[in-house]
Design a protein around this motif. Structure first.
Motif, PDB file in Angstrom:
ATOM      1  N   MET A 370       0.719  -1.354  -0.212  1.00  0.00           N
ATOM      2  CA  MET A 370       0.216   0.051  -0.067  1.00  0.00           C
ATOM      3  C   MET A 370       0.995   1.247   0.152  1.00  0.00           C
ATOM      4  O   MET A 370       2.157   1.287   0.552  1.00  0.00           O
ATOM      5  CB  MET A 370      -0.883   0.295   0.950  1.00  0.00           C
ATOM      6  CG  MET A 370      -1.739   1.196   1.294  1.00  0.00           C
ATOM      7  SD  MET A 370      -2.913   0.532   2.474  1.00  0.00           S
ATOM      8  CE  MET A 370      -1.520   0.440   3.352  1.00  0.00           C
ATOM      9  N   PHE A 371       0.409   2.406  -0.511  1.00  0.00           N
ATOM     10  CA  PHE A 371       1.769   3.890  -0.650  1.00  0.00           C
ATOM     11  C   PHE A 371       0.426   4.505  -0.286  1.00  0.00           C
ATOM     12  O   PHE A 371      -0.603   5.265  -1.003  1.00  0.00           O
ATOM     13  CB  PHE A 371       1.935   3.684  -2.460  1.00  0.00           C
ATOM     14  CG  PHE A 371       3.199   2.408  -2.806  1.00  0.00           C
ATOM     15  CD1 PHE A 371       4.061   2.469  -2.293  1.00  0.00           C
ATOM     16  CD2 PHE A 371       2.359   1.557  -3.113  1.00  0.00           C
ATOM     17  CE1 PHE A 371       4.681   1.041  -2.399  1.00  0.00           C
ATOM     18  CE2 PHE A 371       3.188   0.106  -3.624  1.00  0.00           C
ATOM     19  CZ  PHE A 371       4.150   0.141  -2.906  1.00  0.00           C
ATOM     20  N   ALA A 372       1.173   5.674   0.365  1.00  0.00           N
ATOM     21  CA  ALA A 372       0.198   6.478   1.107  1.00  0.00           C
ATOM     22  C   ALA A 372       0.802   8.024   0.429  1.00  0.00           C
ATOM     23  O   ALA A 372       1.878   7.867   1.131  1.00  0.00           O
ATOM     24  CB  ALA A 372      -0.419   6.220   1.968  1.00  0.00           C
ATOM     25  N   PRO A 373       0.431   9.120  -0.607  1.00  0.00           N
ATOM     26  CA  PRO A 373       0.870  10.157  -0.278  1.00  0.00           C
ATOM     27  C   PRO A 373       1.399  11.271   1.119  1.00  0.00           C
ATOM     28  O   PRO A 373       0.324  11.514   1.596  1.00  0.00           O
ATOM     29  CB  PRO A 373       0.046  11.080  -1.378  1.00  0.00           C
ATOM     30  CG  PRO A 373      -1.095  10.153  -1.309  1.00  0.00           C
ATOM     31  CD  PRO A 373      -0.599   9.303  -0.948  1.00  0.00           C
ATOM     32  N   LEU A 374       1.691  11.739   1.182  1.00  0.00           N
ATOM     33  CA  LEU A 374       2.601  12.630   2.087  1.00  0.00           C
ATOM     34  C   LEU A 374       2.063  14.626   1.856  1.00  0.00           C
ATOM     35  O   LEU A 374       2.501  14.920   1.158  1.00  0.00           O
ATOM     36  CB  LEU A 374       4.024  12.933   2.960  1.00  0.00           C
ATOM     37  CG  LEU A 374       4.711  11.291   2.545  1.00  0.00           C
ATOM     38  CD1 LEU A 374       5.862  11.746   2.836  1.00  0.00           C
ATOM     39  CD2 LEU A 374       4.131  10.775   3.353  1.00  0.00           C
ATOM     40  N   PHE A 375       0.577  14.142   2.854  1.00  0.00           N
ATOM     41  CA  PHE A 375       0.153  16.040   2.230  1.00  0.00           C
ATOM     42  C   PHE A 375       0.323  16.889   3.304  1.00  0.00           C
ATOM     43  O   PHE A 375      -0.084  16.284   4.422  1.00  0.00           O
ATOM     44  CB  PHE A 375      -1.686  15.640   1.666  1.00  0.00           C
ATOM     45  CG  PHE A 375      -1.369  14.717   0.037  1.00  0.00           C
ATOM     46  CD1 PHE A 375      -1.574  15.841  -0.629  1.00  0.00           C
ATOM     47  CD2 PHE A 375      -1.893  14.017  -0.017  1.00  0.00           C
ATOM     48  CE1 PHE A 375      -1.643  15.772  -1.983  1.00  0.00           C
ATOM     49  CE2 PHE A 375      -2.491  13.676  -1.011  1.00  0.00           C
ATOM     50  CZ  PHE A 375      -1.971  14.267  -2.347  1.00  0.00           C
ATOM     51  N   ALA A 376       0.685  17.712   2.878  1.00  0.00           N
ATOM     52  CA  ALA A 376       0.829  19.109   4.004  1.00  0.00           C
ATOM     53  C   ALA A 376       0.303  20.559   3.535  1.00  0.00           C
ATOM     54  O   ALA A 376       0.864  21.275   2.275  1.00  0.00           O
ATOM     55  CB  ALA A 376       1.958  19.105   4.304  1.00  0.00           C
ATOM     56  N   GLN A 377      -0.607  21.070   3.680  1.00  0.00           N
ATOM     57  CA  GLN A 377      -1.418  22.464   3.075  1.00  0.00           C
ATOM     58  C   GLN A 377      -1.123  22.003   1.782  1.00  0.00           C
ATOM     59  O   GLN A 377      -0.946  23.126   0.574  1.00  0.00           O
ATOM     60  CB  GLN A 377      -0.674  23.139   3.403  1.00  0.00           C
ATOM     61  CG  GLN A 377      -0.484  23.189   4.952  1.00  0.00           C
ATOM     62  CD  GLN A 377       0.272  24.388   5.413  1.00  0.00           C
ATOM     63  OE1 GLN A 377       1.035  25.136   4.458  1.00  0.00           O
ATOM     64  NE2 GLN A 377       0.382  25.164   6.789  1.00  0.00           N
ATOM     65  N   ASN A 378      -1.987  20.603   1.600  1.00  0.00           N
ATOM     66  CA  ASN A 378      -2.482  20.138  -0.045  1.00  0.00           C
ATOM     67  C   ASN A 378      -0.736  20.159  -1.329  1.00  0.00           C
ATOM     68  O   ASN A 378      -1.492  20.506  -2.020  1.00  0.00           O
ATOM     69  CB  ASN A 378      -2.713  21.635  -0.632  1.00  0.00           C
ATOM     70  CG  ASN A 378      -3.788  20.833  -2.333  1.00  0.00           C
ATOM     71  OD1 ASN A 378      -3.624  19.383  -1.951  1.00  0.00           O
ATOM     72  ND2 ASN A 378      -3.731  21.842  -2.734  1.00  0.00           N
ATOM     73  N   GLU A 379       0.170  19.926  -0.457  1.00  0.00           N
ATOM     74  CA  GLU A 379       1.256  20.186  -0.806  1.00  0.00           C
ATOM     75  C   GLU A 379       1.770  18.510  -0.485  1.00  0.00           C
ATOM     76  O   GLU A 379       1.659  18.323   0.797  1.00  0.00           O
ATOM     77  CB  GLU A 379       2.802  21.393  -0.608  1.00  0.00           C
ATOM     78  CG  GLU A 379       3.984  20.611  -0.972  1.00  0.00           C
ATOM     79  CD  GLU A 379       4.952  21.784  -0.380  1.00  0.00           C
ATOM     80  OE1 GLU A 379       6.178  21.557  -0.558  1.00  0.00           O
ATOM     81  OE2 GLU A 379       4.646  22.359   0.668  1.00  0.00           O
ATOM     82  N   ILE A 380       2.408  17.485  -1.972  1.00  0.00           N
ATOM     83  CA  ILE A 380       2.282  16.544  -1.363  1.00  0.00           C
ATOM     84  C   ILE A 380       3.964  16.467  -1.418  1.00  0.00           C
ATOM     85  O   ILE A 380       5.369  17.014  -1.939  1.00  0.00           O
ATOM     86  CB  ILE A 380       2.726  15.594  -2.725  1.00  0.00           C
ATOM     87  CG1 ILE A 380       2.483  14.383  -2.680  1.00  0.00           C
ATOM     88  CG2 ILE A 380       3.119  16.323  -4.818  1.00  0.00           C
ATOM     89  CD1 ILE A 380       2.306  13.464  -3.914  1.00  0.00           C
TER      90      ILE A 380
END
Length: 785
Positions: A370-380
């Motif tokens: 499983m792969f999950a993107p790292l989002f912070a304030q709509n920035e990956i």
């Protein structure tokens, strides 16, 4: 005549004997309807009375039996049977009648022959009683109650045993003589003793057999019925067992979920407090497999400069790896790039059959991933990879949501680390700028005395070979002394100051500061009014700290007044009760007004100390600091408690001058800060409260015995400040919301202490005593100087 008479008597007796018939014959049936064979005919019978007369339906019934266990019932009134008892043998003559299909004898004459012991009821089954054979006998049987009813004649029961069923009748008059069988319930096992009868209204009379009870005592309850039938109890027990098993499984599952959620939340908090991406990756690798199906975890961070995903090395996978976004390699790294490009969570239930993962050696890869993107304030910022090497299958929806939430937490932590790095860089830049300003100030202060020394030295050159005037030498020595004082005072903030408590004359100290700054004020064209009282004002405290506070206020007043039209500074004092109040008034403009004090807003960095630090030092000495301003003027007020000149600590006093501590307090909660200030001041210690950002700077400028640092979720990390402060302050006391034994041992190993909120007096006293025992007393400190 005698022989003839005897013969006649014999013939008469023989005739009478021939008139008697057996009870079986008297109760016999005939025809298809099984009606009484001798109905309406006179008969004579012999039999034994087996029971007292039974009253039912307006008449009495007397049961008889013979030696062949056949029975017959006599019907009559009570007077006809009043002299008879069970066990009497009688001869009865009368007419046969039928009632409800049952043959009965209505006696015309009854003769008692003899008396024998009363016979016992005959034990028979319900099946035996459901026939003509034993009618008229007193019988006893065992059966189960199948129904309970009542009619005009009395109470009726229906009993059953091994498939055979019959009725039981208790006449109303007999039932009234005793209990109403209130304890009798359906399903009860009973023993019945009564008269075997029949009540068949319609021919043929081969049914409707019943037992007539003489009284309620004829019913004996052997075994109460089950409130719930056994099969229902078994079914209920099975259902309860299933429910208990389901409840246990549910509680076990919920317990596992609760433990996983606690571990998950703890992991989230540890990630936020981590100091580097490598530390985050290590925490993920050590904790995440325990709360999910994962057997391996990797953290990819996006490098914008190289346009690649860089795998953060860990102990489990120490080899660094960079994955180009434009040309991803084979294996799971390619799926990580797909997740990064699509900005969506990617779940791969079977790695070996997934089109996202290319390559020939798929057998060496995990079975599912499983792969999950790292989002912070709509920035990956990267991708979190979670793999399972043991089995195929989908990660559950809950695990997918948890992984995405955790990935966002990682992104937030990375963002905070970036911001912290930027803040540290800005702080270092500000420190360099402040150092430059300090150097510039020192140079500016030294310019005037150095120019004067140069002038005097040049003028002295003209006296070559001649005696030098004493006045010129005194001027040269005075300017040199002035330059030395400037350097000594301005750079004193860069070294630790002795904070031993002593009686300080505030008036003399401020007069010395005025004399020190007076040349600069003359250069700036300031008018100074000295209104200090002539008598001494002794305050118990640290002279270095108080001197820096008042010097800071004078420098600030100097800066404001030099830009104002009035150019006036007034320093005055007053003694009221046991307190001295020092006022520093100065002319100002609206633009040059000082910032509000800390309780009204943030402190302003002026000179060498901020107003917040100044106020904290004054508070630590038991005083107050206030600021007032009007149009064109402003005023600082510093109020301090006086100490008697002859006041000395008692020999047995635990708070001697040598054991009074100077403490630096960092606590963003104003309420908790005031409580701790009051508690420590009551113990005779001096406290300087500062904000976290100023703690390291103040610790470098002043001498402190210990730092009390209160942890706060929104505040800076205490570990970084501890490293910066530790070189200046010997003891570090951490105040946390809960007690952590491992953290306490770690702090104690480095010479620190841990206090848990709410702070107990005994714990605080123990920590202070530990610090006091390791801090040199005033005498030792002075000797060391």
């Amino acid at each position: 005549m005698r022989p003839l008479t005897i013969g006649l008597l014999i013939l008469a007796a023989s005739a009478r004997a021939q008139d008697f018939i057996s009870l079986e014959q008297a109760a016999s049936r005939t025809g298809h309807d099984l009606s009484a064979a001798h109905e309406g005919s006179p008969v004579a019978i012999r039999g034994e009375v087996t029971s007292a007369p039974v009253w039912a339906l307006g008449t009495y019934y007397l049961p008889l039996r013979d030696n062949t266990d056949h029975g017959l019932i006599l019907r009559g009134d009570r007077d006809a049977f009043s002299d008879l008892e069970p066990g009497d043998w009688i001869e009865a003559r009368g007419t046969i009648q039928a009632r409800g299909g049952l043959p009965l004898l209505v006696p015309a004459a009854i003769t008692k022959i003899r008396h024998e012991p009363a016979p016992d009821p005959k034990d028979l089954s319900v099946a035996d009683l459901s026939g003509l054979r034993y009618l008229g006998l007193m019988v006893r049987t065992t059966a189960t109650v199948a129904a309970i009813g009542e009619n005009l004649g009395g109470k009726s029961l229906e009993i059953t045993d091994h498939g055979a069923t019959m009725s039981v009748f208790l006449p109303r008059k007999a039932a009234a003589a005793g209990p109403q069988l209130a304890r009798l319930r359906l399903g009860d096992r009973v023993r019945l003793t009564g008269l075997a009868t029949q009540y068949s209204l319609e021919p043929p009379h081969d049914r409707d057999f019943q037992i007539m009870l003489a009284d309620p005592a004829g019913v004996e309850i052997l075994q109460g019925r089950w409130i719930i039938p056994p099969y229902l109890l078994a079914a209920l027990a099975g259902a309860i067992s299933v429910l208990v098993l389901m409840w246990w499984a549910r509680e076990r599952r919920l317990g596992i979920n609760r433990r996983s959620m606690r571990a998950f939340h703890a992991l989230s908090e540890e990630i936020v407090s981590a100091e580097s991406p490598a530390e985050i990756a290590e925490k993920l690798c050590s904790v995440l497999p325990a709360i999910t199906q994962a057997t391996g975890v990797k953290l990819y961070l996006y490098n914008q400069r190289t346009q690649s995903l860089e795998c953060v090395p860990t102990h489990a996978d120490p080899d660094p790896m960079a994955v180009a976004i434009e040309s991803p390699p084979d294996g799971l790294a390619g799926a990580a790039v797909v997740c990064f490009r699509n900005r969506m969570l990617l779940n791969v239930p079977d790695v070996r059959r997934s089109p996202f993962i290319k390559g020939e050696m798929k057998y060496a890869l995990p079975r599912s991933a499983m792969f999950a993107p790292l989002f912070a304030q709509n920035e990956i910022l990267g991708v979190l990879e979670v793999g399972n090497a043991r089995r195929l299958g989908y990660f559950t929806v809950e695990e997918q949501a948890a992984a995405q939430h955790l990935a966002n937490q990682v992104a937030a932590a990375l963002k905070l680390q970036m911001q912290q790095t930027v803040r540290e860089q800005l702080f270092r830049s500000e420190k360099l700028a402040a150092t430059g300003q300090l150097i510039s100030g020192v140079a500016s202060e030294l310019r005037a005395p150095l120019d004067r020394i140069l002038q005097l030295a040049t003028s002295l050159g003209a006296y070559a070979g001649r005696p030098i005037p004493e006045q010129a030498l005194r001027q040269l020595a005075g300017e040199s002394q002035r330059a030395a004082e400037i350097v000594s005072r301005l750079v004193s903030f860069a070294r630790q100051e002795d904070s031993a408590a002593q009686n300080v004359d505030v008036h003399a100290m401020i007069a010395s500061l005025i004399e020190f700054r007076e040349p600069e004020w003359k250069t700036l064209g300031l008018r100074v009014q000295n209104r200090l009282l002539p008598e001494p004002a002794l305050v118990l405290g640290a002279q270095g700290q108080l001197e820096q506070v008042f010097l800071n206020l004078l420098v600030h007043a100097e800066q404001c007044a030099s830009e104002a039209p009035g150019k006036t500074i007034a320093i005055g004092s007053s003694l009221i009760g046991q307190r001295v109040t020092v006022e520093v008034s100065f002319s100002t403009t609206l633009e040059a007004r000082p910032a509000r004090l800390p309780e009204e807003g943030p402190s302003l960095e002026i000179g060498t100390l901020g107003l917040g630090v100044c106020q904290g030092i004054v508070h630590s000495h038991g005083g107050e600091m206030r600021f007032h301003d009007r149009s064109g003027t402003a005023r600082f007020e510093v109020e301090l408690p006086l100490a008697e000149p002859e006041e000395t600590p008692a020999p047995g006093d635990a708070r001697k001058a040598g054991t009074s501590l100077t403490l630096l307090l960092v606590d963003p909660d104003q309420g908790a800060q005031r409580q701790l200030l009051a508690s420590l001041s009551a113990r005779g210690h001096r406290i300087v409260p500062v904000v976290a950002e100023e703690a390291a700077d103040v610790a470098q400028r002043m001498r402190f015995d210990a730092v009390l640092w209160a942890m706060h979720p929104s505040g800076p990390r205490w570990s970084e400040s501890q490293e910066r402060i530790r070189s200046r302050v010997p003891f570090f006391v951490l105040v946390s919301d809960g007690y952590d034994a491992e953290l306490a041992r770690s702090l104690e190993a480095s010479g620190g202490f841990l206090l848990a909120r709410p702070i107990q007096d005994a714990d605080l006293e123990w920590v202070l005593k530990q610090i006091e025992s390791r801090v040199p007393s005033t005498t030792d400190a002075r000797a060391g100087r």
